[in-house]
Design an enzyme around this catalytic site. Structure first.
Site, PDB file in Angstrom:
ATOM      1  N   ALA A  63      -4.088  -3.722  -0.293  1.00 49.19           N
ATOM      2  CA  ALA A  63      -3.424  -4.221   1.707  1.00 49.19           C
ATOM      3  C   ALA A  63      -4.686  -4.442   1.616  1.00 49.19           C
ATOM      4  CB  ALA A  63      -2.664  -3.083   1.602  1.00 49.19           C
ATOM      5  N   GLY A 108      -2.263  -1.148  -3.040  1.00 47.94           N
ATOM      6  CA  GLY A 108      -1.351  -1.823  -2.736  1.00 47.94           C
ATOM      7  C   GLY A 108      -1.216  -3.111  -4.252  1.00 47.94           C
ATOM      8  N   GLU A 111       0.357  -0.943  -7.255  1.00 48.08           N
ATOM      9  CA  GLU A 111       2.139  -0.979  -6.764  1.00 48.08           C
ATOM     10  C   GLU A 111       2.740  -2.200  -6.944  1.00 48.08           C
ATOM     11  OE1 GLU A 111       0.162   0.699  -3.016  1.00 48.08           O
ATOM     12  OE2 GLU A 111       1.596   2.669  -3.438  1.00 48.08           O
ATOM     13  N   GLU A 131      -6.909   4.968  -2.684  1.00 49.58           N
ATOM     14  CA  GLU A 131      -6.413   5.496  -1.068  1.00 49.58           C
ATOM     15  C   GLU A 131      -7.236   6.313  -1.013  1.00 49.58           C
ATOM     16  OE1 GLU A 131      -4.274   4.706  -3.551  1.00 49.58           O
ATOM     17  OE2 GLU A 131      -3.236   2.704  -2.179  1.00 49.58           O
TER      18      GLU A 131
END
Ligand code: CAA
Length: 254
Positions: A63, A108, A111, A131
């Site tokens: 992200a 992300g 993910e 993260e």
């Protein structure tokens, strides 16, 4: 900055291309991915969806950190829910999906890859859930999908350390299905997609449903669902054609 959708012979390629940020996802990128997935879901001609990062260095670097940096708790939750819902539409696609990972799949990015059904990595690919190094936790499904895919021991090793893992390490953990030479990634993914596209779309759709629902239910409930979906296959012309072709010693037209 854009997400492009190209359809060629029943195969959809979704390329996330944001070169200035290693293909990191902001809201616009996420919404463009959602649009592409919605288009694929509505088009019954599409039999395989392939997700790839633009350029050669990165699949998706997670992200967008500058976009997230000043979020309030409520905005953070809303952002996580948006990412989760987009990635759930990928995992719920009627057709199989492949992540073609040529470089960084971070946060992300990992993910996104694990929301797909299959993952083929170049030997230069690199995976992480970094993260915790940013003071946050994975928010687009990482704590849940990664744990289900590679088990709690491996998922905790990735998520709690935030460290990067090579393609070979990812293969050993069961995070990717296959590692291929960097310059052969597209070719190998194409071959896999063609093989998937030659299977029964109805069989593949129901098999995906049985696996995904089974992961969220008890063994007995999963077995009941499997039997019901197995029965449903016999309402499909694809079952008749598949079995008739076998008995007639010819290739099925599915
Ligand atoms: N968000 C915003 N910008 C990013 C980015 C990201 N995730 N990843 C890379 N960029 C930008 C950098 O800020 C930089 O921009 P400028 O040129 O304007 O300075 C540009 O991309 C190039 O990056 P680097 O200079 O850092 O290049 P590098 O080759 O040294 O390193 C990298 C590349 C390893 C990908 C490194 O940029 C990196 O570690 N990126 C962050 C990865 C990350 O932490 N991802 C997780 C995000 S959190 C998340 O995803 C939460 C979730 O669950 C949804």
């Amino acid at each position: 900055m854009s997400v492009t959708l190209t359809i060629d012979q029943h195969i959809a390629w979704i390329v996330i291309d944001r070169p200035e940020a290693f293909n990191a996802m902001n809201e616009s990128i996420l919404l463009q991915i959602k649009d592409a997935v919605d288009t694929i879901q509505k088009n019954e001609d599409i039999r395989v969806a392939i997700f790839m990062g633009g350029g050669t260095k990165s699949f998706v670097a997670g992200a967008d950190i500058s976009y997230m940096s000043s979020m309030t708790p409520l905005e953070g939750e809303k952002w996580a829910k948006l990412g989760q819902s987009v990635f759930s539409t990928i995992s719920e696609l009627r057709c199989p999906s492949i992540a073609a990972i040529q470089g960084y799949a971070l946060g992300g990015g990992t993910e996104l890859a694990i929301a797909c059904d299959l993952r083929i990595a170049s030997e230069k690919a690199c995976f992480a859930q970094p993260e915790v190094k940013l003071g946050i936790i994975p928010g687009f499904g990482g704590t849940q999908r990664l744990t289900r895919l590679i088990g709690p021991g491996n998922a905790k090793q990735m998520i709690l350390t935030g460290n990067q893992f090579s393609a070979q390490q990812a293969l050993a953990m069961g995070l990717v299905n296959e590692v291929v030479p960097h310059d052969q990634l597209t070719e190998r993914v194409d071959a896999l997609a063609l093989s998937l596209a030659s299977g029964s779309p109805n069989g593949i759709r129901l098999a995906k449903q049985a696996i995904e629902h089974g992961l969220q239910s008890s063994l007995n409930e999963g077995l009941q669902l499997e039997a019901a979906l197995f029965g449903l296959c016999f309402a499909s012309p694809e079952q008749r054609e598949g079995m008739t072709a076998f008995l007639e010693k010819r290739k099925p037209k599915l």
